[in-house]
Every structure is written in C-alpha cells, then in structure tokens.
Design a protein around this motif. Structure first.
Motif, PDB file in Angstrom:
ATOM      1  N   LEU A 253       0.818  -1.209   0.000  1.00 59.50           N
ATOM      2  CA  LEU A 253       0.000   0.000   0.000  1.00 59.50           C
ATOM      3  C   LEU A 253       0.853   1.260   0.000  1.00 59.50           C
ATOM      4  O   LEU A 253       1.959   1.287   0.530  1.00 59.50           O
ATOM      5  CB  LEU A 253      -0.919   0.011   1.224  1.00 59.50           C
ATOM      6  N   ILE A 254       0.296   2.298  -0.585  1.00 58.46           N
ATOM      7  CA  ILE A 254       0.973   3.596  -0.650  1.00 58.46           C
ATOM      8  C   ILE A 254      -0.081   4.687  -0.521  1.00 58.46           C
ATOM      9  O   ILE A 254      -1.235   4.501  -0.938  1.00 58.46           O
ATOM     10  CB  ILE A 254       1.771   3.732  -1.981  1.00 58.46           C
ATOM     11  N   VAL A 255       0.292   5.805   0.085  1.00 54.55           N
ATOM     12  CA  VAL A 255      -0.641   6.921   0.244  1.00 54.55           C
ATOM     13  C   VAL A 255      -0.215   8.076  -0.652  1.00 54.55           C
ATOM     14  O   VAL A 255       0.955   8.496  -0.636  1.00 54.55           O
ATOM     15  CB  VAL A 255      -0.701   7.386   1.712  1.00 54.55           C
ATOM     16  N   LYS A 256      -1.172   8.569  -1.458  1.00 51.51           N
ATOM     17  CA  LYS A 256      -0.946   9.739  -2.311  1.00 51.51           C
ATOM     18  C   LYS A 256      -2.139  10.668  -2.182  1.00 51.51           C
ATOM     19  O   LYS A 256      -3.286  10.218  -2.287  1.00 51.51           O
ATOM     20  CB  LYS A 256      -0.778   9.317  -3.785  1.00 51.51           C
ATOM     21  N   MET A 262      -3.425   0.546  -3.599  1.00 51.51           N
ATOM     22  CA  MET A 262      -2.800  -0.773  -3.610  1.00 51.51           C
ATOM     23  C   MET A 262      -1.980  -0.883  -4.899  1.00 51.51           C
ATOM     24  O   MET A 262      -2.460  -0.510  -5.987  1.00 51.51           O
ATOM     25  CB  MET A 262      -3.907  -1.836  -3.572  1.00 51.51           C
ATOM     26  N   GLN A 263      -0.766  -1.367  -4.751  1.00 55.67           N
ATOM     27  CA  GLN A 263       0.086  -1.541  -5.918  1.00 55.67           C
ATOM     28  C   GLN A 263      -0.223  -2.888  -6.571  1.00 55.67           C
ATOM     29  O   GLN A 263      -0.092  -3.924  -5.934  1.00 55.67           O
ATOM     30  CB  GLN A 263       1.557  -1.459  -5.506  1.00 55.67           C
ATOM     31  N   THR A 264      -0.659  -2.849  -7.817  1.00 55.34           N
ATOM     32  CA  THR A 264      -1.015  -4.066  -8.550  1.00 55.34           C
ATOM     33  C   THR A 264      -0.228  -4.118  -9.849  1.00 55.34           C
ATOM     34  O   THR A 264       0.441  -3.150 -10.233  1.00 55.34           O
ATOM     35  CB  THR A 264      -2.523  -4.103  -8.867  1.00 55.34           C
ATOM     36  N   THR A 265      -0.332  -5.235 -10.545  1.00 55.26           N
ATOM     37  CA  THR A 265       0.343  -5.368 -11.850  1.00 55.26           C
ATOM     38  C   THR A 265      -0.277  -4.448 -12.890  1.00 55.26           C
ATOM     39  O   THR A 265       0.319  -4.180 -13.930  1.00 55.26           O
ATOM     40  CB  THR A 265       0.246  -6.825 -12.342  1.00 55.26           C
ATOM     41  N   GLN A 270      -7.183   2.341  -5.870  1.00 57.06           N
ATOM     42  CA  GLN A 270      -7.538   2.916  -4.576  1.00 57.06           C
ATOM     43  C   GLN A 270      -8.280   1.898  -3.705  1.00 57.06           C
ATOM     44  O   GLN A 270      -9.135   1.161  -4.173  1.00 57.06           O
ATOM     45  CB  GLN A 270      -8.419   4.160  -4.756  1.00 57.06           C
ATOM     46  N   ILE A 271      -7.903   1.865  -2.426  1.00 59.35           N
ATOM     47  CA  ILE A 271      -8.586   1.018  -1.424  1.00 59.35           C
ATOM     48  C   ILE A 271      -9.513   1.918  -0.614  1.00 59.35           C
ATOM     49  O   ILE A 271      -9.120   2.996  -0.160  1.00 59.35           O
ATOM     50  CB  ILE A 271      -7.569   0.350  -0.493  1.00 59.35           C
ATOM     51  N   ASP A 272     -10.740   1.465  -0.419  1.00 50.19           N
ATOM     52  CA  ASP A 272     -11.748   2.278   0.276  1.00 50.19           C
ATOM     53  C   ASP A 272     -11.981   1.854   1.720  1.00 50.19           C
ATOM     54  O   ASP A 272     -12.337   2.675   2.562  1.00 50.19           O
ATOM     55  CB  ASP A 272     -13.079   2.202  -0.490  1.00 50.19           C
ATOM     56  N   VAL A 273     -11.782   0.550   1.997  1.00 48.43           N
ATOM     57  CA  VAL A 273     -12.015   0.031   3.349  1.00 48.43           C
ATOM     58  C   VAL A 273     -10.907  -0.959   3.686  1.00 48.43           C
ATOM     59  O   VAL A 273     -10.597  -1.846   2.887  1.00 48.43           O
ATOM     60  CB  VAL A 273     -13.385  -0.676   3.477  1.00 48.43           C
ATOM     61  N   LEU A 274     -10.331  -0.815   4.888  1.00 44.29           N
ATOM     62  CA  LEU A 274      -9.328  -1.765   5.366  1.00 44.29           C
ATOM     63  C   LEU A 274      -9.841  -2.466   6.615  1.00 44.29           C
ATOM     64  O   LEU A 274     -10.220  -1.811   7.593  1.00 44.29           O
ATOM     65  CB  LEU A 274      -8.025  -1.053   5.713  1.00 44.29           C
ATOM     66  N   PRO A 290       7.204   5.074  15.248  1.00 44.99           N
ATOM     67  CA  PRO A 290       8.058   5.375  14.092  1.00 44.99           C
ATOM     68  C   PRO A 290       8.908   4.196  13.632  1.00 44.99           C
ATOM     69  O   PRO A 290       9.424   4.206  12.511  1.00 44.99           O
ATOM     70  CB  PRO A 290       8.951   6.523  14.601  1.00 44.99           C
ATOM     71  N   GLU A 291       9.037   3.182  14.487  1.00 43.91           N
ATOM     72  CA  GLU A 291       9.849   2.016  14.117  1.00 43.91           C
ATOM     73  C   GLU A 291       9.036   0.921  13.439  1.00 43.91           C
ATOM     74  O   GLU A 291       9.582  -0.116  13.064  1.00 43.91           O
ATOM     75  CB  GLU A 291      10.527   1.457  15.373  1.00 43.91           C
ATOM     76  N   SER A 292       7.744   1.154  13.273  1.00 44.58           N
ATOM     77  CA  SER A 292       6.896   0.126  12.670  1.00 44.58           C
ATOM     78  C   SER A 292       7.269  -0.111  11.212  1.00 44.58           C
ATOM     79  O   SER A 292       7.333   0.812  10.404  1.00 44.58           O
ATOM     80  CB  SER A 292       5.419   0.546  12.747  1.00 44.58           C
ATOM     81  N   MET A 293       7.494  -1.388  10.914  1.00 44.45           N
ATOM     82  CA  MET A 293       7.770  -1.794   9.522  1.00 44.45           C
ATOM     83  C   MET A 293       6.508  -2.368   8.877  1.00 44.45           C
ATOM     84  O   MET A 293       6.531  -2.790   7.729  1.00 44.45           O
ATOM     85  CB  MET A 293       8.883  -2.850   9.508  1.00 44.45           C
ATOM     86  N   LEU A 294       5.426  -2.407   9.640  1.00 44.76           N
ATOM     87  CA  LEU A 294       4.195  -3.044   9.157  1.00 44.76           C
ATOM     88  C   LEU A 294       3.195  -2.051   8.578  1.00 44.76           C
ATOM     89  O   LEU A 294       2.323  -2.418   7.793  1.00 44.76           O
ATOM     90  CB  LEU A 294       3.513  -3.801  10.313  1.00 44.76           C
ATOM     91  N   GLY A 295       3.315  -0.790   9.006  1.00 44.31           N
ATOM     92  CA  GLY A 295       2.293   0.190   8.675  1.00 44.31           C
ATOM     93  C   GLY A 295       2.508   0.888   7.343  1.00 44.31           C
ATOM     94  O   GLY A 295       3.420   0.577   6.577  1.00 44.31           O
ATOM     95  N   ILE A 296       1.633   1.864   7.100  1.00 46.91           N
ATOM     96  CA  ILE A 296       1.646   2.616   5.845  1.00 46.91           C
ATOM     97  C   ILE A 296       1.775   4.094   6.179  1.00 46.91           C
ATOM     98  O   ILE A 296       0.838   4.674   6.761  1.00 46.91           O
ATOM     99  CB  ILE A 296       0.352   2.370   5.027  1.00 46.91           C
ATOM    100  N   PRO A 297       2.891   4.718   5.866  1.00 57.51           N
ATOM    101  CA  PRO A 297       3.044   6.149   6.136  1.00 57.51           C
ATOM    102  C   PRO A 297       1.935   6.950   5.451  1.00 57.51           C
ATOM    103  O   PRO A 297       1.680   6.788   4.250  1.00 57.51           O
ATOM    104  CB  PRO A 297       4.416   6.483   5.538  1.00 57.51           C
ATOM    105  N   GLY A 298       1.249   7.782   6.236  1.00 53.45           N
ATOM    106  CA  GLY A 298       0.178   8.599   5.682  1.00 53.45           C
ATOM    107  C   GLY A 298      -1.205   8.008   5.813  1.00 53.45           C
ATOM    108  O   GLY A 298      -2.206   8.665   5.504  1.00 53.45           O
ATOM    109  N   LEU A 299      -1.296   6.760   6.299  1.00 52.15           N
ATOM    110  CA  LEU A 299      -2.605   6.097   6.395  1.00 52.15           C
ATOM    111  C   LEU A 299      -3.552   6.859   7.322  1.00 52.15           C
ATOM    112  O   LEU A 299      -4.730   7.034   7.015  1.00 52.15           O
ATOM    113  CB  LEU A 299      -2.423   4.660   6.901  1.00 52.15           C
TER     114      LEU A 299
END
Length: 475
Positions: A253-256, A262-265, A270-274, A290-299
C-alpha cells in the motif's frame, strides 16, 4: 460409548446435571454417542486432526522453541446452547457493544463520562492505549468497534459472566467457521436433526458490514495483515479468500494525496475500506510507532480526511483494557440508562488502595491479570501458583498497581471432552463474535475454547488450550 462413569463434578457441566442426568438439549447427541464405539470416536478425532493440518488451520506460538506451527486442537464433542439461553446472551452482548461504542466516541470527543466522574479521568487519559492522535475523530457511520469477540464464562450456578472484551483485532473466527465444516463430517445427520443454526454466512455478513462503511457503490476492500509470521495469518488469508477481497500488507500500500492505493500489476488501485489485523500503533509510523515496519506512512491522515474506512477504528484498544472492564456496568448505565443484562466477573482494581490491600492479603485465592496483556500472558491463577509466584506478583502489584487487576477464581463450566481415558470434563469459555454495521448482529455460534489439561482453567491456544464447535439451536 459408555458415559455412565462420567463425573460432572462440582462445576456446572454443559451436558450433565450434578445428578448425572443428561440436559434436554444434549439428549439426541448423547443417543448418537452411545451408539458409537470408543474406537470409532477415536477415528473421528484422528480424522478431525488430520483435516485441520490439511486445511492449514495452524497458528504460531511466540517464544516456543518446539516449533512455530501448531493446530488448535478441535475436540469432536460439541458445545450445545439452546435457543432461549442464546437469546439472553445475544441481548446482553448487543447492549454491551452499543454502550462501549458510545463510550469510545465520548472519550475521544466530549469526555462527558470523565467530567461526570463516572470513570476516572487518569485511568483513560494516562492509558497507553488512549491514542492522542484519535482525539476529535468521528469514524465513518459513527462506529468504532465493528468486529468484537467477547469472552464469557459460566460459574457453578450456570450463570454467564463477561470475562473480557476484545475490540482491537479479535481473532479465532476462522476456527469457528472451519471447525463447523470438520464437525459436519463427524455428525452429518445430527446437525440437521437438532436444528443447529449455521455460521457459514459469516464472511458474507462481514463483507456487507465492511461495504456499509463506505459511501461508494462498490468499494474496494482489503484485509491488512502483518504477514505470514503472524500467529493469526491463517485467519487473515482465510477471511480475505472467503470474502473475495484483497489480502494486503504494508508494503503493498501507498498513500498519495491522502488516499490509499494498492500496488497491482495493472498499476495503482484505490482502497476504500481496510479490515486491519495489525495493532493500532503499528498502522502508521508517521503518527504512532516510528519504528513500525508493518504500517503505511500517511494512512492515518487519509483516514482523518475520510478517504478510507478502517475496521476496527484506531483507538478502540482503550475500551478493552482490563481496568476499564471493571467500569463497563457503569458505562452501560451512563449511556443507556439500563442495568447490564450480562454481569462482569467481580473485579478488584489494584490502583485503589482498599482493593490493593485485599488482593495482597488474599493473592492465593485470586486470579491476577496484567491490564494490557492478552493470550494468557501476564496472568497468575492464585490457587494453582507456587509460593514464589505469589511473592513475585505481590512485588509486581506493589511496584505498579495501575497495571494489575484481580478477580475471584471462577470454576468455569465443563463439557465432556474426548481423552485417552474416554470422556472427561474439561473447562471451557465462550467467545461469540459481534458485527456492528447497519445494526449490531451476534453470529449464532462461537469459538468455545477448552483447557485440554485436566483441572486446568487456562483455555488460551498459546497456553495449550484447544477448541470445540459451538452449536446454537433454533429452538
């Protein structure tokens, strides 16, 4: 199979009375068992175990040197609940979830319950689970706790008590669903004869609830997992597959522009519900850990902007703190002006001097729980513990009283369970699942967890517990 030697004991037994008579809702099941040889019962159990492995119904146990992948042992003797009994549970659970949702909305906004002194202000505002970034939040449709797994136990008199609320990322529902499919094979005709209510439509109901959170006609939904090494990964992948939605992790996932993609082929979608299955503070390293490697910056910014719905909402963890639990009866009375339908287990708050002194003096008779621990960790069962453990927990309580509660040792009801010696009573609890979308709905089934060790009261899978299929009857 002979059940005449079965001893119900001093505890409330779900199948037999104290005098050894079979309870009416178990009579047809008992007839089936009596027609089945011990060898056949063992074969059915062996088959259930093998099926679990074949289905990949495994979980990880952290800190276990014996290996990570284990099955949640499914005992083939079900727990059966008659309809009238279930309706009482259903009403009590709906009441509780409604009140807790109002509580969450209040403590992150007006804080009326704190100002009125019903719940101590410091208990909430100083809690590590009270997330300051969530102050002022108004989640989509006003719902904070979309999926809840509430733990109940039954005492010697047969009365149900709420043991614990799980409002963060409650797990176990996939085991409830798959266990039913396995047990159907063991008793293909009996389930229909008894009129057992189905649970197989849970994924459909879950999907409908998640779709309700978005204003889009066909929202894109994802299950956010920490990844394959998480203890409940089987459940994450299972539910995503059953709902026909995407299984995603943070790297997908990425936030813009405050929107989550969601990054797909085929490019970004866009994802609407998580449906998030990671802890609150790991969701967004820019806002929480800030050390989380699991999350999504900007979520979190995307969430605040209303561009994505998250179930359960961030910040819900404060409502299932074990110290807050003690105030839930007051919370129900405050918001709904009703008496609780289902009672709490009597609870001593070690933060209160009078309670603390009682706990320290009677620690041998009490269950001590760390307020933020889960999975059976941070807990001591006084009557089963050693003198050294009593001393250790006395010191822990003295050094950090806010971090501990205590409760009387409930006997917990028993259900006949297949052992090498035949059917023997084993202690159980009950975890029904509640969905909160257009309305609050309690799924007519549950995960019954069973303490497989003789005499043990610890039912957690991480501590060696197993499970049973739970049959809720139409009548």
């Amino acid at each position: 199979m002979n059940t005449e030697n079965y001893k119900a004991g001093e505890n409330f037994d779900e199948m037999f009375t104290e005098e050894g008579k079979c309870r009416p809702h178990y009579s047809e099941f008992l007839s089936q068992v009596k027609k089945t040889s011990p060898k056949k019962m063992s074969q059915l159990q062996f088959s259930a175990n093998k099926t679990q492995v074949a289905m990949g119904m495994t979980f990880n146990v952290y800190h276990d040197n014996q290996g990570t992948e284990k099955i949640l042992h499914l005992d083939i003797v079900p727990r059966i609940i008659p309809r009238k009994e279930w309706e009482h549970l259903e009403a009590g659970l709906k009441q509780r979830i409604k009140a807790l949702n109002l509580f969450l909305d209040d403590i992150y906004n007006e804080r009326r319950i704190l100002k009125d002194g019903v719940v101590p202000e410091d208990l909430i505002l100083k809690s590590q689970d009270y997330l300051e970034p969530c102050i002022g939040l108004k989640p989509p449709k006003g719902i904070w706790c979309h999926i809840t797994g509430t733990d109940l136990v039954r005492d010697k008199s047969g009365e149900y008590y709420i043991l614990e609320d799980n409002l963060r990322c409650p797990s176990g529902v996939s085991y409830m669903l798959e266990s039913r499919e396995i047990i159907k094979r063991a008793y293909p005709d009996l389930i229909n004869q008894l009129g057992v209510m189905p649970v197989s439509d849970y994924p459909v109901k879950l999907l409908k609830m998640l779709q309700f959170l978005s204003d889009k006609e066909n929202p894109v939904i994802g299950v956010l997992t920490p990844g394959i090494y998480n203890s409940a990964y089987f459940e994450h992948s299972y539910l995503a597959l059953q709902m026909g939605v995407e299984l995603v992790s943070g790297v997908d996932l990425i936030v813009k522009d405050k929107k989550v993609y969601m990054q797909t082929t085929r490019g970004l979608e866009q994802i609407d519900v998580l449906y998030r299955r990671i802890d609150d503070t790991f969701m967004d390293p820019e806002v929480f850990n800030p050390e989380s490697m699991l999350g999504i910056p900007g979520l979190f910014e995307a969430y605040k902007a209303g561009n994505i719905a998250i179930a359960n909402a961030p910040g819900t963890g404060v409502a299932d703190d074990k110290a807050v639990y003690a105030y839930v009866p007051k919370i129900i009375k405050y918001y709904l002006d009703e008496e609780p339908i289902l009672n709490n287990v009597p609870t001593y708050l070690c933060r209160e001097e009078k309670d603390r002194n009682y706990v320290l003096e009677n620690i041998e008779d009490l269950v001590i729980k760390e307020t933020n621990a889960a999975g059976g960790y941070g807990m001591m069962i006084g009557p089963k513990a050693t003198v050294e453990e009593h001393a250790k927990f006395r010191n822990l309580i003295k050094n950090n009283p806010n971090n501990y509660i205590a409760q009387p040792t409930l006997s917990l009801s028993t259900v006949p369970t297949l052992t090498e010696e035949g059917l023997e009573g084993r202690h159980v609890d009950l975890r029904p699942y509640i969905l909160y979308g257009e309305e609050i709905e309690v799924i007519p089934g549950a995960l019954t967890r069973v303490a497989l060790k003789k005499g043990s009261l610890v039912v957690n899978s991480s501590q060696g517990g197993g499970s049973k299929d739970t049959w809720v009857l139409y009548k």
